[in-house]
Design an enzyme around this catalytic site. Structure first.
Site, short mmCIF file in Angstrom:
data_model
loop_
_atom_site.label_atom_id
_atom_site.label_comp_id
_atom_site.label_asym_id
_atom_site.label_seq_id
_atom_site.Cartn_x
_atom_site.Cartn_y
_atom_site.Cartn_z
N HIS A 178 -8.25 -1.95 13.37
CA HIS A 178 -7.65 -1.27 12.20
C HIS A 178 -8.40 0.01 11.86
O HIS A 178 -7.80 1.02 11.50
CB HIS A 178 -7.67 -2.24 11.02
N TRP B 57 0.85 -1.19 0.00
CA TRP B 57 0.00 0.00 0.00
C TRP B 57 0.89 1.24 0.00
O TRP B 57 1.87 1.30 0.74
CB TRP B 57 -0.90 -0.02 1.23
N HIS C 111 -3.49 -10.88 4.04
CA HIS C 111 -3.58 -10.50 5.46
C HIS C 111 -5.03 -10.39 5.91
O HIS C 111 -5.94 -10.31 5.09
CB HIS C 111 -2.85 -9.18 5.71
N ASP D 155 -7.68 -8.22 8.45
CA ASP D 155 -7.91 -6.99 9.21
C ASP D 155 -8.63 -7.32 10.52
O ASP D 155 -9.64 -8.02 10.52
CB ASP D 155 -8.79 -6.01 8.43
#
Length: 210
Positions: free
Chosen positions: A57, A17, A51, A53
């Site tokens: 988060h 990201w 991944h 979350d």
């Protein structure tokens, strides 16, 4: 029995990201250089590659990754394949897809999967994602886990609202899946994030079995 590894490889070739740390996998002790053992150093964001979350988060509620329910992260799942011209996963798109009733774990295979199949190493900002009314549709249908084949379930630069809708509903979000070799249908999902205490997310190994 067929096992499909839907996990992205952890390497510096995998895009991250924008603004997040790049993935670094570095050998800091090497037997070839005289050490008595090999040792690897890993430096990465908790949201790199494949991944999960945790609610913390986006909700800042201290509900972190070690508290995620394993019974949601494993079990029967449905892979839904979207047309390549779909850029936004809206409620209307979801209504048109005839997703079977009773599905609790839903994985979206979109045009994003071609990024992984083609070996793209640059971050793509035009990925297909779930928008607000699509997120509300998922909540209404009782989805407990949702996964997608890019690094965010929500659109680029517009991620907060969708994440909050899903996480407030208690949904587990899995991002960065590689579904390029998976067809539509039912599977058994096993998705186990690293047990990072106090973290808002964690890398995971995810497989589908059919």
């Amino acid at each position: 029995m067929n096992i499909f590894d839907i996990t992205l490889p952890v390497s510096k070739r995998v895009p991250t990201w924008p603004g997040d740390p790049e993935i670094l996998v570095q050998q800091i002790e090497a037997m070839d250089k005289g050490s008595s053992y090999n040792l690897t150093y890993l430096h990465t964001s908790a949201h790199s590659g494949t991944h999960v979350d945790a609610p913390h988060h986006f909700l800042n509620n201290n509900n972190t990754v070690e508290d995620l329910p394993l019974e949601v992260l494993t079990g029967s799942a449905y892979v839904a394949v979207l047309r390549s011209d779909i850029m936004q996963i809206t409620a209307g798109v979801l209504d048109s897809m005839q997703i079977p009733l009773g599905v609790e774990r839903l994985l979206f295979k979109t045009r994003n999967s071609k990024f992984w199949a083609n070996g793209e190493t640059e971050f793509q900002t035009d990925y297909t994602a779930v928008v607000k009314d699509g997120a509300e549709w998922l909540v209404t249908r009782g989805i407990r886990l949702v996964g997608i084949d890019y690094l965010s379930i929500a659109p680029f630069k517009d991620g907060t609202q969708v994440h909050r809708i899903l996480l407030n509903a208690g949904m587990v979000i899995v991002e960065g899946l590689d579904l390029s070799k998976v067809s539509e249908g039912r599977y058994q999902l096993y998705c186990l994030p690293i047990k990072l205490v106090g973290a808002d997310g964690a890398p995971a190994r995810a497989i589908l079995i059919r």
